[in-house]
Design a protein around this motif. Structure first.
Motif, mmCIF file in Angstrom:
data_model
loop_
_atom_site.group_PDB
_atom_site.id
_atom_site.type_symbol
_atom_site.label_atom_id
_atom_site.label_comp_id
_atom_site.label_asym_id
_atom_site.label_seq_id
_atom_site.Cartn_x
_atom_site.Cartn_y
_atom_site.Cartn_z
ATOM 1 N N ARG A 1 0.840 -1.201 0.000
ATOM 2 C CA ARG A 1 0.000 0.000 0.000
ATOM 3 C C ARG A 1 0.870 1.244 0.000
ATOM 4 N NH1 ARG A 1 -4.224 -1.597 4.629
ATOM 5 N NH2 ARG A 1 -2.671 -3.153 5.071
ATOM 6 N N GLY A 2 0.279 2.339 -0.425
ATOM 7 C CA GLY A 2 0.983 3.612 -0.433
ATOM 8 C C GLY A 2 1.077 4.216 0.955
ATOM 9 N N CYS A 3 1.837 5.278 1.062
ATOM 10 C CA CYS A 3 1.995 6.011 2.320
ATOM 11 C C CYS A 3 0.655 6.643 2.700
ATOM 12 C CB CYS A 3 3.048 7.092 2.149
ATOM 13 S SG CYS A 3 3.138 8.231 3.531
ATOM 14 N N PRO A 4 0.183 6.418 3.910
ATOM 15 C CA PRO A 4 -1.103 6.991 4.319
ATOM 16 C C PRO A 4 -1.129 8.520 4.232
ATOM 17 C CG PRO A 4 -0.378 5.340 5.897
ATOM 18 C CD PRO A 4 0.756 5.560 4.936
ATOM 19 N N LEU A 5 -0.049 9.192 4.590
ATOM 20 C CA LEU A 5 -0.012 10.652 4.518
ATOM 21 C C LEU A 5 -0.122 11.119 3.069
ATOM 22 C CD1 LEU A 5 0.292 13.417 5.841
ATOM 23 C CD2 LEU A 5 2.777 13.102 5.749
ATOM 24 N N ALA A 6 0.626 10.489 2.185
ATOM 25 C CA ALA A 6 0.558 10.872 0.770
ATOM 26 C C ALA A 6 -0.822 10.590 0.194
ATOM 27 C CB ALA A 6 1.635 10.137 -0.022
ATOM 28 N N SER A 7 -1.404 9.471 0.565
ATOM 29 C CA SER A 7 -2.736 9.119 0.053
ATOM 30 C C SER A 7 -3.790 10.118 0.515
ATOM 31 C CB SER A 7 -3.121 7.714 0.507
ATOM 32 O OG SER A 7 -2.235 6.767 -0.029
ATOM 33 N N ALA B 1 -3.273 13.458 -1.328
ATOM 34 C CA ALA B 1 -3.733 13.405 -2.711
ATOM 35 C C ALA B 1 -5.257 13.449 -2.794
ATOM 36 C CB ALA B 1 -3.201 12.144 -3.388
ATOM 37 N N ASP B 2 -5.914 12.796 -1.865
ATOM 38 C CA ASP B 2 -7.377 12.714 -1.911
ATOM 39 C C ASP B 2 -8.073 13.952 -1.355
ATOM 40 O OD1 ASP B 2 -7.216 10.223 -3.054
ATOM 41 O OD2 ASP B 2 -7.560 9.143 -1.178
ATOM 42 N N LEU B 3 -7.516 14.581 -0.333
ATOM 43 C CA LEU B 3 -8.250 15.627 0.379
ATOM 44 C C LEU B 3 -7.756 17.057 0.157
ATOM 45 C CD1 LEU B 3 -8.764 13.917 3.855
ATOM 46 C CD2 LEU B 3 -10.433 14.235 2.030
ATOM 47 N N ALA B 4 -6.508 17.237 -0.183
ATOM 48 C CA ALA B 4 -5.940 18.581 -0.215
ATOM 49 C C ALA B 4 -6.683 19.534 -1.154
ATOM 50 C CB ALA B 4 -4.461 18.525 -0.577
ATOM 51 N N ALA B 5 -7.156 19.034 -2.261
ATOM 52 C CA ALA B 5 -7.823 19.904 -3.234
ATOM 53 C C ALA B 5 -9.302 20.139 -2.926
ATOM 54 C CB ALA B 5 -7.686 19.322 -4.637
ATOM 55 N N VAL B 6 -9.878 19.358 -2.033
ATOM 56 C CA VAL B 6 -11.321 19.473 -1.804
ATOM 57 C C VAL B 6 -11.698 19.887 -0.383
ATOM 58 C CG1 VAL B 6 -11.898 17.846 -3.639
ATOM 59 C CG2 VAL B 6 -11.572 16.998 -1.313
ATOM 60 N N ASP B 7 -10.757 19.850 0.548
ATOM 61 C CA ASP B 7 -11.062 20.169 1.948
ATOM 62 C C ASP B 7 -9.938 21.034 2.508
ATOM 63 O OD1 ASP B 7 -11.344 20.155 4.761
ATOM 64 O OD2 ASP B 7 -12.259 18.164 4.733
ATOM 65 N N ALA C 1 -0.699 19.655 5.500
ATOM 66 C CA ALA C 1 0.509 20.455 5.243
ATOM 67 C C ALA C 1 1.364 20.527 6.507
ATOM 68 C CB ALA C 1 0.137 21.860 4.761
ATOM 69 N N ALA C 2 0.714 20.684 7.662
ATOM 70 C CA ALA C 2 1.453 20.705 8.924
ATOM 71 C C ALA C 2 2.137 19.366 9.178
ATOM 72 C CB ALA C 2 0.514 21.065 10.081
ATOM 73 N N ALA C 3 1.449 18.268 8.861
ATOM 74 C CA ALA C 3 2.056 16.941 9.018
ATOM 75 C C ALA C 3 3.250 16.786 8.081
ATOM 76 C CB ALA C 3 1.021 15.847 8.760
ATOM 77 N N GLN D 1 8.955 9.513 -0.694
ATOM 78 C CA GLN D 1 7.541 9.315 -0.989
ATOM 79 C C GLN D 1 7.337 8.860 -2.430
ATOM 80 O OE1 GLN D 1 4.755 9.740 1.290
ATOM 81 N NE2 GLN D 1 6.579 9.373 2.498
ATOM 82 N N GLY D 2 8.120 9.399 -3.348
ATOM 83 C CA GLY D 2 8.017 8.993 -4.742
ATOM 84 C C GLY D 2 8.419 7.545 -4.958
ATOM 85 N N VAL D 3 9.491 7.132 -4.311
ATOM 86 C CA VAL D 3 9.930 5.738 -4.427
ATOM 87 C C VAL D 3 8.880 4.819 -3.807
ATOM 88 C CG1 VAL D 3 11.711 4.066 -3.755
ATOM 89 C CG2 VAL D 3 12.376 6.342 -4.555
ATOM 90 N N TRP D 4 8.317 5.227 -2.681
ATOM 91 C CA TRP D 4 7.258 4.437 -2.047
ATOM 92 C C TRP D 4 6.068 4.297 -3.002
ATOM 93 C CZ3 TRP D 4 5.931 5.250 3.806
ATOM 94 C CH2 TRP D 4 4.991 4.295 4.229
ATOM 95 N N ALA D 5 5.709 5.379 -3.684
ATOM 96 C CA ALA D 5 4.593 5.319 -4.633
ATOM 97 C C ALA D 5 4.894 4.338 -5.769
ATOM 98 C CB ALA D 5 4.299 6.709 -5.192
#
Length: 132
Positions: free
Chosen positions: A34-40, A43-49, A57-59, A97-101
């Motif tokens: 699985r991908g990194c939970p923070l990155a996931s 990617a899912d929430l930053a643009a909508v919430d 961003a703080a994390a 994070q990129g390598v993890w992805a």
């Protein structure tokens, strides 16, 4: 020339090996990397919430600060005089994070180890001093 020395390089390699071990264990248990939970979440929430984006961003900032302390300025690490420590730490986190992805996309944890030396290269080159 290296600005960070062998202690920082050893810590970067340890980070990639530890991530490999985590992902290899996960794949052995579930069949998937699985991908990194923070990155996931980002990617899912930053643009909508907006509130979630601010917290994420703080994390991310805390993660970069931890990388800066552990890898760039950690105990027995040599000084990174004249280098932009925060930018270097952010680049290391981004590379990790990129390598993890990629490992997640290919369902292959060994990619963490195969691409580890790219992160070491970030420490061993003067790319920051030549950029702006």
């Amino acid at each position: 020339s290296t600005a960070t020395g062998p202690a920082a390089v050893d810590r970067v390699r340890a980070l990639f090996r530890q991530t490999y071990e985590l992902l290899a264990e996960e794949k052995a248990l579930t069949g998937h990397v699985r991908g990194c939970p923070l990155a996931s979440l980002t990617a899912d929430l930053a643009a909508v919430d907006e509130a979630a984006r601010i917290r994420l961003a703080a994390a991310c900032d805390r993660l970069a600060a931890a990388a800066e302390m552990a890898v760039v300025r950690g105990p027995s690490a040599e000084s990174v005089a004249g280098r932009q420590e925060r930018v270097l730490a952010q680049a290391l986190v981004a590379y990790h994070q990129g390598v993890w992805a990629i490992a997640s996309c290919r369902n292959d944890p060994s990619i963490m180890v195969a691409l580890m030396e790219g992160a070491v290269g970030l420490l061993e080159t003067d790319w920051l001093s030549s950029s702006h």
